[in-house]
Structure formats: C-alpha cells, structure tokens
Design an enzyme around this catalytic site. Structure first.
Site, PDB file in Angstrom:
ATOM      1  N   GLY A  40      32.306 -20.334  10.150  1.00 18.29           N
ATOM      2  CA  GLY A  40      32.921 -21.617   9.772  1.00 18.29           C
ATOM      3  C   GLY A  40      32.485 -22.074   8.385  1.00 18.29           C
ATOM      4  CG  HIS A 443      60.194 -50.413  11.372  1.00 17.58           C
ATOM      5  ND1 HIS A 443      59.480 -50.959  10.317  1.00 17.58           N
ATOM      6  CD2 HIS A 443      60.312 -51.400  12.312  1.00 17.58           C
ATOM      7  CE1 HIS A 443      59.197 -52.226  10.599  1.00 17.58           C
ATOM      8  NE2 HIS A 443      59.675 -52.511  11.809  1.00 17.58           N
TER       9      HIS A 443
HETATM   10  C1  LIG Z   1      29.756 -32.563   1.965  1.00 24.21           C
HETATM   11  C2  LIG Z   1      31.063 -31.828   1.747  1.00 24.21           C
HETATM   12  C3  LIG Z   1      32.241 -32.374   2.218  1.00 24.21           C
HETATM   13  C4  LIG Z   1      33.434 -31.683   2.044  1.00 24.21           C
HETATM   14  N1  LIG Z   1      34.591 -32.236   2.518  1.00 24.21           N
HETATM   15  C5  LIG Z   1      35.758 -31.592   2.346  1.00 24.21           C
HETATM   16  C6  LIG Z   1      36.970 -32.121   2.861  1.00 24.21           C
HETATM   17  O1  LIG Z   1      36.993 -33.193   3.463  1.00 24.21           O
HETATM   18  N2  LIG Z   1      38.103 -31.408   2.678  1.00 24.21           N
HETATM   19  C7  LIG Z   1      38.121 -30.213   2.014  1.00 24.21           C
HETATM   20  O2  LIG Z   1      39.179 -29.606   1.881  1.00 24.21           O
HETATM   21  N3  LIG Z   1      36.990 -29.686   1.510  1.00 24.21           N
HETATM   22  C8  LIG Z   1      35.819 -30.343   1.671  1.00 24.21           C
HETATM   23  N4  LIG Z   1      34.667 -29.781   1.195  1.00 24.21           N
HETATM   24  C9  LIG Z   1      34.746 -28.482   0.485  1.00 24.21           C
HETATM   25  C10 LIG Z   1      34.871 -27.343   1.488  1.00 24.21           C
HETATM   26  O3  LIG Z   1      33.753 -27.360   2.359  1.00 24.21           O
HETATM   27  C11 LIG Z   1      34.960 -26.024   0.745  1.00 24.21           C
HETATM   28  O4  LIG Z   1      36.026 -26.079  -0.176  1.00 24.21           O
HETATM   29  C12 LIG Z   1      35.211 -24.867   1.700  1.00 24.21           C
HETATM   30  O5  LIG Z   1      34.178 -24.754   2.645  1.00 24.21           O
HETATM   31  C13 LIG Z   1      35.327 -23.551   0.908  1.00 24.21           C
HETATM   32  O6  LIG Z   1      35.542 -22.514   1.796  1.00 24.21           O
HETATM   33  P1  LIG Z   1      35.090 -21.023   1.455  1.00 24.21           P
HETATM   34  O7  LIG Z   1      35.569 -20.195   2.607  1.00 24.21           O
HETATM   35  O8  LIG Z   1      35.498 -20.667   0.097  1.00 24.21           O
HETATM   36  O9  LIG Z   1      33.506 -21.060   1.419  1.00 24.21           O
HETATM   37  P2  LIG Z   1      32.350 -21.635   2.406  1.00 24.21           P
HETATM   38  O10 LIG Z   1      32.885 -22.591   3.392  1.00 24.21           O
HETATM   39  O11 LIG Z   1      31.308 -22.081   1.468  1.00 24.21           O
HETATM   40  O12 LIG Z   1      31.898 -20.352   3.165  1.00 24.21           O
HETATM   41  C14 LIG Z   1      31.261 -19.289   2.534  1.00 24.21           C
HETATM   42  C15 LIG Z   1      30.419 -18.546   3.537  1.00 24.21           C
HETATM   43  O13 LIG Z   1      29.952 -17.352   2.939  1.00 24.21           O
HETATM   44  C16 LIG Z   1      28.642 -17.104   3.403  1.00 24.21           C
HETATM   45  N5  LIG Z   1      27.988 -16.219   2.447  1.00 24.21           N
HETATM   46  C17 LIG Z   1      27.655 -16.467   1.165  1.00 24.21           C
HETATM   47  N6  LIG Z   1      27.119 -15.387   0.588  1.00 24.21           N
HETATM   48  C18 LIG Z   1      27.076 -14.426   1.545  1.00 24.21           C
HETATM   49  C19 LIG Z   1      26.621 -13.090   1.567  1.00 24.21           C
HETATM   50  N7  LIG Z   1      26.109 -12.516   0.480  1.00 24.21           N
HETATM   51  N8  LIG Z   1      26.736 -12.401   2.716  1.00 24.21           N
HETATM   52  C20 LIG Z   1      27.269 -12.971   3.829  1.00 24.21           C
HETATM   53  N9  LIG Z   1      27.712 -14.233   3.864  1.00 24.21           N
HETATM   54  C21 LIG Z   1      27.629 -14.944   2.729  1.00 24.21           C
HETATM   55  C22 LIG Z   1      28.022 -18.488   3.478  1.00 24.21           C
HETATM   56  O14 LIG Z   1      26.936 -18.495   4.377  1.00 24.21           O
HETATM   57  C23 LIG Z   1      29.188 -19.332   3.981  1.00 24.21           C
HETATM   58  O15 LIG Z   1      29.187 -19.447   5.388  1.00 24.21           O
HETATM   59  C24 LIG Z   1      33.449 -30.435   1.377  1.00 24.21           C
HETATM   60  C25 LIG Z   1      32.253 -29.876   0.918  1.00 24.21           C
HETATM   61  C26 LIG Z   1      31.068 -30.556   1.104  1.00 24.21           C
HETATM   62  C27 LIG Z   1      29.804 -29.943   0.605  1.00 24.21           C
END
Ligand SMILES: Cc1cc2nc3c(=O)[nH]c(=O)nc-3n(C[C@H](O)[C@H](O)[C@H](O)COP(=O)(O)OP(=O)(O)OC[C@H]3O[C@@H](n4cnc5c(N)ncnc54)[C@H](O)[C@@H]3O)c2cc1C
Length: 464
Positions: A40, A443
């Site tokens: 997640g 509405h």
């Molecule tokens: C406090 C907060 C609130 C947010 N609220 C919103 C919101 O309301 N709406 C919205 O759209 N976005 C929101 N975001 C942004 C959103 O969380 C990110 O845009 C989104 O999670 C990006 O998804 P991703 O799959 O690119 O990466 P991530 O969700 O960052 O997932 C990347 C995963 O890769 C794993 N990983 C990293 N390197 C390695 C490795 N070398 N080997 C194995 N695993 C690895 C990490 O552990 C992580 O689980 C928020 C962010 C924060 C911090």
C-alpha cells in the site's frame, strides 16, 4: 543462485506499483512485486488514508462544537488523541491488508525486502531470510518518495516532526509551527488547529497553497485566519534552536527576522524521490533533482525499465501513480494506451474548508495566452450548502473565451474533493461551456454550484 523468472517485476507496492501489478496480472502476465516496508506504500500507510482518517476525527469534533446550530446538544466535548491515532492506524492497517488479499486474488507473487537492480532485467531482493534473485524482461520502478529534509530543519520525532511523526504524535502540540503550506502542511495545520493547537503556518511563496488559484488560496487563508491560525506568507524559517521541550524559530519576513517559540514543529517542505541504492546510475537512468526522467509513457530510456508515480515526478498524487501503473501494464502487455495527461489530474486538499482543482488557474491560463471567461459561484447561493450549515466556499471556472474549452476549475468549501471529478470528466471528454450549461444537475446538491459557476462565466447565473 538461479533467478526466478517472471514477465514483470514491480518494485514498490504503493498505489503506483500494486495497481500496475494487478493490471498486468489481469492481462495475463506473470508478476512479482517487491516491497521493503508495507503493502500500500505511503498512500495507504503514511499518506492519503491515515491523514483522512485523522481529519475526519477533527471534522466531527468541529461539528460537535456546532451541535446547537443544528438543534442538538453536546456537552463536555473532548478528544483522546491516542484513540484518534489508533483509529487512523486501524484504517491504514485494514487497507494495507486488503492489498495483500488483492495480490493473492490476482496470483501476484509478493516478496518482502529491499530491491536493487544489478543489471537489465534482473532484481536482487534482500529479505529477512536471505537474498532472492528475480528476472523479467520488464521492470516497473515504483519506489515513491519521502519527506524532504532541509539543513537545520531536520525532523527529530520529538520537537520537529515529519509527516510520519505527525501521524503518530508523541504529544498534542500546544503551540505548533508548520513549515510549508502545500497540501500536506495545510492538512496537518488544519487537523491540529481544529483540536486546539495554537497554529502558525510559514510559507516562503507569496501565498499559502501556492499551486492553487490565487483567489481560492486567498479565500482559504481568510478562513484559516478566522479559525485562529496565524499565516505568514513570503516568510522563511532560517533556523531552529532546539531546547528541552521548545523550539525557537528564526522567521524572516521582508528582511526582518523575528524569533518565535513553539513546542512542536512540523516540517512539510516537499518530498524527494527514492532513487538511491537501486543501481539506477549504473544502468544509465537519468535522474533530475531526485526524480527519474521518463517520457510520456513512463519509459526511462533503458529497455524494459519504466518508472511511475512519485519517483517519476509531479504531480505527487496517488491517483496519478495508479493511472500510470495501469498505462504501463497495458503498454508492457502489448496494448496501445494513452499517456497520462497531467493537466487533467485533480489535486485535493482535505483541510477545513476543503480545496480541489483541475487544470489551469486563471493566472496560468492568461500567461499561456488564453483570452479567458471566468465564472464564480459562492456556497451562500446554494440551498444544499445552507441546509448542511456549510455556506462558506466558492467554485470558480476558467474558460477559453474563443473556444469555450474548460481550462480549469477551482473550488474551496465543504466536500469539494468529491465534486471536482465532475469537471475532470468534462475535461477528459473535452466538453465546452455549452455541454456543461446543457447538463441537468440534480437538486438539491452542492453540484448545482458547478453548473452555476459555468453559467456565471457567460453572464447567466440563476441564483446569485
Ligand atoms: C501525509 C501525506 C498525505 C498525502 N495525501 C494524499 C492525498 O490525499 N491524495 C493523494 O493523491 N496523494 C496524497 N499523498 C501523496 C501520495 O501518498 C503519493 O503520491 C503516493 O503514495 C505515491 O505512490 P507511489 O506508488 O509512487 O509511491 P509510494 O506510495 O511512496 O510507494 C512506494 C513504495 O516503494 C517501497 N520501496 C521504496 N524503495 C524500495 C526498494 N528499494 N525495494 C522495495 N521497496 C521499495 C516503499 O517502501 C513504498 O512502500 C500524501 C502524501 C503524504 C506524505
């Protein structure tokens, strides 16, 4: 050791990676996903979802204080921060374990551990039990991002928090400084301010919520100030002096430095991509300011290697990551998907009042050379908003005066994060002002304001 062979290796199980894995499995590919922390990713565990759970608590708390207005009674309204956090962590856990079920259902192999890419088509994973070697003709990098740390403003988990600390706070702040007024900073400011923290927000740009339309940001600022927040724009935190139980911030505004003391600081000054330690440089991947450079199809330029989501740059939003995940899976499976259009991706901020927008702000539309028609409609002119007791807010629409194209929509007010999708569909279908004016809105709904805002752009608003 011989490598286990797959059609696709996904690194990172956030909303980018796990969605790419599901779509690829649906298309018949043999998929493995590697995750070093939680299924997640940030979104479900430390981002979108737990923040919304916490903000829901502060929203209910706020409403309980307004009970009388609704003919209700509520005495001795209190909160238990530990219970608020426990609920938020429970929601995150429920959703994260749901991803585990989705992986199983789609027959996706999950390997828990940190991944590196020693060569094209190869991935090494360090797990609790040792090392696993994987191979596949295609690899999707979805390793996301983490909080940016500025020198001197680094989080310590005690006095200075990153978003992770702010989600599992060791104490309730009494006097809180939030550095940075993007979506993350403003959401935490809104949460803690509503629960009673004396909150100050410092923003280096000329206004809070700097990516939002100026009028919307200014509306939000006034509302936050009414709620007791102190907002310092065009201001920079130069230094933090940490003492026992307090932090003194040196805040510069217009050349003058003022010292202010707080018991807690939340640093929300942006994010940096998780590009290190993967072996990307050796593969020839281009990295620009901590983000992997890709083309519109998320291709990195290295054959069979794609990058999606936060690691691939702005907008740093979960739905952008997921949409890129689907697009890339389809591309790898031999399909012909459309690239993701960043200008049709909505941004939502779940503060009180909420903010939501898509497309160009009025200023950006003008700067891009458009002759614009602008419509506005206030919540006070809408029956449902008044019935809800939520008459504070506005909806603004920006059209190209020549073609009638909806260039942008900007909202502030209750539940606008649910409304914005209507305009997103409009933009995706390339609707014009006429289509929107001819649409019948139910509405009484808040959505009627979306209609009225369009009508107003053409001098035809009915209820204001
Ligand atoms: C406090 C907060 C609130 C947010 N609220 C919103 C919101 O309301 N709406 C919205 O759209 N976005 C929101 N975001 C942004 C959103 O969380 C990110 O845009 C989104 O999670 C990006 O998804 P991703 O799959 O690119 O990466 P991530 O969700 O960052 O997932 C990347 C995963 O890769 C794993 N990983 C990293 N390197 C390695 C490795 N070398 N080997 C194995 N695993 C690895 C990490 O552990 C992580 O689980 C928020 C962010 C924060 C911090």
């Amino acid at each position: 050791m011989s490598a286990k062979a797959f059609d696709l290796i996904v690194i990172g199980a956030g909303p980018g990676g796990y969605v790419a894995a599901i779509r690829a499995a649906q298309l018949g590919l043999k998929v493995v996903i590697v995750e070093r922390e939680n299924l997640g990713g940030i979104c479900l565990n430390w981002g979108c979802i737990p923040t919304k759970a916490m903000l829901r608590s502060s929203e209910v708390f706020h409403l309980m204080h307004r009970a009388k207005e609704f003919g209700l009674g509520a005495e001795n309204i209190t909160y238990d921060l530990d219970a608020v956090v426990k609920r938020s962590r429970g929601v995150a856990k429920q959703l994260s374990s749901g991803i585990g079920h989705l992986m199983k259902k789609n027959k996706i192999t999950v390997v828990m551990g940190g991944a590196t890419i020693p060569a094209k088509g190869r991935v090494t994973v360090k797990t609790d039990k040792g090392t696993e070697e994987l191979s596949a003709p295609n690899i999707v990098l979805a390793t996301g991002a983490r909080a940016r740390e500025l020198p001197g403003l680094e989080a310590d988990g005690d006095l200075v928090w990153s978003y992770r600390h702010a989600l599992v706070p060791p104490h309730m702040p009494k006097k809180l400084l939030v550095i940075g007024s993007g979506a993350i900073g403003i959401e935490f400011a809104s949460f803690y301010n509503t629960l009673g923290a004396d909150t100050t927000v410092v923003e280096v740009m000329d206004r809070i919520l700097p990516v939002e339309d100026e009028e919307i940001a200014s509306f939000a600022r006034k509302s936050f100030q009414k709620q007791g927040m102190t907002i310092l724009e065009k201001s920079t935190v130069k230094q933090l002096d940490r003492a026992k139980g307090s932090v003194t911030a040196h805040i510069e505004t217009g050349g003058k430095v003022e010292k202010m003391t707080f018991d807690t600081v939340i640093s929300a000054v942006g994010i940096v991509g998780n590009t290190e330690g993967l072996g990307l440089e050796a593969l020839g991947v281009t990295i620009d300011r901590t983000h992997v450079v890709t083309d519109a199809y998320c291709r990195t330029g290295v054959e069979g290697l794609y990058a999606i989501g936060d690691i691939a740059g702005a907008p740093w939003l979960a739905h952008k990551a997921s949409h890129e995940g689907v697009m890339v899976a389809e591309l790898i499976a031999g399909g012909h998907p459309h690239p993701v259009k960043p200008e049709s991706i909505a941004g939502c901020t779940y503060c009180h009042p909420q903010i939501a927008s898509v497309g160009l702000t009025e200023a950006k539309a003008k700067a891009a050379g458009h002759d614009v028609k602008v419509g506005r409609f206030p919540f006070i002119g809408n029956g449902k908003a008044i019935a809800l007791g939520e008459a504070e807010g506005m909806i603004k629409t920006v059209f190209d005066a020549k073609t009638g194209e909806l260039l942008g929509a900007h909202m502030v007010g209750t539940e606008v994060t649910e409304l914005i999708q209507g305009y997103v569909i409009g933009r995706t279908l390339e609707t014009t002002e006429e289509d929107l004016m001819n649409t019948v809105f139910p509405h009484p709904t808040l959505s009627e304001m979306m209609h009225e805002s369009v009508l107003d752009a053409y001098g035809r608003a009915l209820h204001f």
